[in-house]
Design an enzyme around this catalytic site. Sequence first.
Site, PDB file in Angstrom:
ATOM      1  CE  LYS A  22      -1.585   1.703   4.032  1.00 36.17           C
ATOM      2  NZ  LYS A  22      -1.301   3.114   4.248  1.00 36.17           N
ATOM      3  CB  CYS A 116      -5.180   6.174  10.586  1.00 35.07           C
ATOM      4  SG  CYS A 116      -5.812   4.740   9.712  1.00 35.07           S
ATOM      5  CG  ASP A 305       2.838   1.662   9.475  1.00 36.23           C
ATOM      6  OD1 ASP A 305       2.483   2.595  10.229  1.00 36.23           O
ATOM      7  OD2 ASP A 305       2.971   1.798   8.244  1.00 36.23           O
ATOM      8  NE  ARG A 397      -8.600   4.767   6.096  1.00 32.76           N
ATOM      9  CZ  ARG A 397      -8.535   5.939   6.668  1.00 32.76           C
ATOM     10  NH1 ARG A 397      -7.597   6.195   7.544  1.00 32.76           N
ATOM     11  NH2 ARG A 397      -9.395   6.873   6.359  1.00 32.76           N
TER      12      ARG A 397
HETATM   13  C1  UD1 Z   1       4.240   7.029   6.219  1.00 31.50           C
HETATM   14  C2  UD1 Z   1       3.439   5.766   6.048  1.00 31.50           C
HETATM   15  C3  UD1 Z   1       2.837   5.328   7.381  1.00 31.50           C
HETATM   16  C4  UD1 Z   1       3.915   5.193   8.431  1.00 31.50           C
HETATM   17  C5  UD1 Z   1       4.775   6.444   8.489  1.00 31.50           C
HETATM   18  C6  UD1 Z   1       5.992   6.298   9.384  1.00 31.50           C
HETATM   19  C7  UD1 Z   1       2.620   5.985   3.770  1.00 31.50           C
HETATM   20  C8  UD1 Z   1       1.454   6.146   2.888  1.00 31.50           C
HETATM   21  N1  UD1 Z   1       2.362   6.049   5.096  1.00 31.50           N
HETATM   22  O1  UD1 Z   1       3.353   8.050   6.685  1.00 31.50           O
HETATM   23  O2  UD1 Z   1       2.181   4.081   7.172  1.00 31.50           O
HETATM   24  O3  UD1 Z   1       3.310   4.983   9.692  1.00 31.50           O
HETATM   25  O4  UD1 Z   1       5.276   6.781   7.175  1.00 31.50           O
HETATM   26  O5  UD1 Z   1       6.766   5.240   8.975  1.00 31.50           O
HETATM   27  O6  UD1 Z   1       3.733   5.783   3.340  1.00 31.50           O
HETATM   28  N2  UD1 Z   1       6.047  14.859  10.477  1.00 31.50           N
HETATM   29  C9  UD1 Z   1       6.088  16.196  10.791  1.00 31.50           C
HETATM   30  N3  UD1 Z   1       5.908  17.092   9.762  1.00 31.50           N
HETATM   31  C10 UD1 Z   1       5.701  16.707   8.470  1.00 31.50           C
HETATM   32  C11 UD1 Z   1       5.664  15.323   8.181  1.00 31.50           C
HETATM   33  C12 UD1 Z   1       5.838  14.423   9.201  1.00 31.50           C
HETATM   34  O7  UD1 Z   1       6.286  16.594  11.943  1.00 31.50           O
HETATM   35  O8  UD1 Z   1       5.565  17.564   7.600  1.00 31.50           O
HETATM   36  C13 UD1 Z   1       6.243  13.870  11.563  1.00 31.50           C
HETATM   37  C14 UD1 Z   1       4.972  13.033  11.786  1.00 31.50           C
HETATM   38  O9  UD1 Z   1       4.080  13.681  12.667  1.00 31.50           O
HETATM   39  C15 UD1 Z   1       5.557  11.780  12.391  1.00 31.50           C
HETATM   40  C16 UD1 Z   1       6.889  11.629  11.668  1.00 31.50           C
HETATM   41  O10 UD1 Z   1       7.190  12.912  11.139  1.00 31.50           O
HETATM   42  O11 UD1 Z   1       5.821  11.973  13.768  1.00 31.50           O
HETATM   43  C17 UD1 Z   1       6.883  10.603  10.561  1.00 31.50           C
HETATM   44  O12 UD1 Z   1       5.888  10.929   9.626  1.00 31.50           O
HETATM   45  P1  UD1 Z   1       6.031  10.566   8.084  1.00 31.50           P
HETATM   46  O13 UD1 Z   1       7.290   9.807   7.868  1.00 31.50           O
HETATM   47  O14 UD1 Z   1       5.826  11.807   7.296  1.00 31.50           O
HETATM   48  O15 UD1 Z   1       4.810   9.592   7.868  1.00 31.50           O
HETATM   49  P2  UD1 Z   1       3.801   9.565   6.649  1.00 31.50           P
HETATM   50  O16 UD1 Z   1       4.504   9.863   5.375  1.00 31.50           O
HETATM   51  O17 UD1 Z   1       2.581  10.350   6.999  1.00 31.50           O
END
Ligand code: UD1
Length: 426
Positions: A22, A116, A305, A397
């Site tokens: 996914k 989520c 995850d 999902r």
């Molecule tokens: C992706 C995965 C999700 C997984 C996560 C962490 C996909 C579709 N989803 O989510 O399944 O749980 O990586 O491995 O690939 N953060 C900020 N600012 C930002 C972006 C992120 O503070 O602009 C923080 C988030 O709150 C979190 C951390 O960075 O604490 C990691 O987030 P991120 O790696 O961005 O996760 P996703 O890309 O949303």
Amino acid sequence: MESFYIVGRNQLNGSVKIDSAKNALLPILAACILINGEVYLKDVPKYNDVVAMTKILTHLGAKISWNDDNLIVNCACLDACDVPDELARVVRSSIFTLGPITARLKKAKVAYPGGCDIGLRPIDIHLAGLRQLGIKVIDKNGYIYTDGEKISSNDVMLSFPSVGATENIMMLAVFAKGQTRIFNPAREPEIVDLQNFLNKCGAKISGAGGNVISVEGVNDLHGCEYKAISDRIEAGTFLIAGAMCGGEIELDGAVSNHNQALLTKLEKTTCKIKCYNDKIILKSIRRPKSFLEVETAVYPGFPTDLQAPMMALACVSDGYSMICENLFEARFKHVGELLKMGGDIRCKNGICIICGKKKIYGADVESTDLRGGASLVLAGLVAEGYTTVKNIEFIDRGYFHLEDKLSSLGASIKRIKSEERLDNYN
Ligand code: UD1
């Protein structure tokens, strides 16, 4: 509304095929926005999140069709540059469209993403990266507006290796003249897969999976045929299920290198694990010992995850386990439900201590997020009596026909309408 109805305490034996990931498919679908031609994606499970992304692409003007399990996306003619709130709120990955829409159409209007509820999930790192490539960004009334007329390549330093921000910036930089370098990028296998997909379409990206990603701007991209990598989180969920339930399972298509952090923990539990080129076999013959401790981290650390599924394993392991969640502050919503099943869990400040029990018991429980929901299914598989897991649209999902795969291994699990009488199955 549907639920899973599970009768616990069956061993798992046999083999299952692990689906395409996914978390690889969602950015690849967003990347299709960049492509002036047809993309043929092979073996795409109809995860709810994937279907939600196809709806976003359709809104933008893409032509989407399915040929059995293969998904055909044609973004040759795009006629909208906005992702409205009602589409964006369904799937967190809607934010991945911001970079590619801006790169292709030079402007975008994308609503804040939903997804989520596992914590705050800000998008500041995405926006800072866009600005470093010369994009004008306005954040107003729940929408992000971009103006990409003055896009230029640059060095981009991420304050944290966010998966989504890394992917967004890679996609944005594809058409920026010159070389863009992304420092401190996320190193997840899905980032490497996005690089491979874009390169197959004519992009010039290197370094994904390492400390610096380099993107040489090109003029346009062409379509291709592609199959995304297998889902390491689905594989991990089955491995944990196997460890909990006993028996011997074979996961076809699972890539052991992508799951090293989990495999190291599972080896502590007395499971026997054999890794091959494209399969993993796990054998569990007695109650698992505690894996002792798990602390979530960015890749190649332990994946957040799989934190909730590990909690289910800890509930029935022999000994105490500690789980520390470092990425998402609200990712413990499954704990309250596991307590209803007899789990012995105490949590404070992002750390849970779990005292493993010989037995847990079936109950009516509710999923509130994708992986938390999966952990309740795993708990149901080993619980004495029957368990109903409600709100399984969260589970859909990111798992496709989970109940069919588990049933094929010997589990007793059925999908029921939430209002259906359970005694139909007793
Ligand atoms: C992706 C995965 C999700 C997984 C996560 C962490 C996909 C579709 N989803 O989510 O399944 O749980 O990586 O491995 O690939 N953060 C900020 N600012 C930002 C972006 C992120 O503070 O602009 C923080 C988030 O709150 C979190 C951390 O960075 O604490 C990691 O987030 P991120 O790696 O961005 O996760 P996703 O890309 O949303």
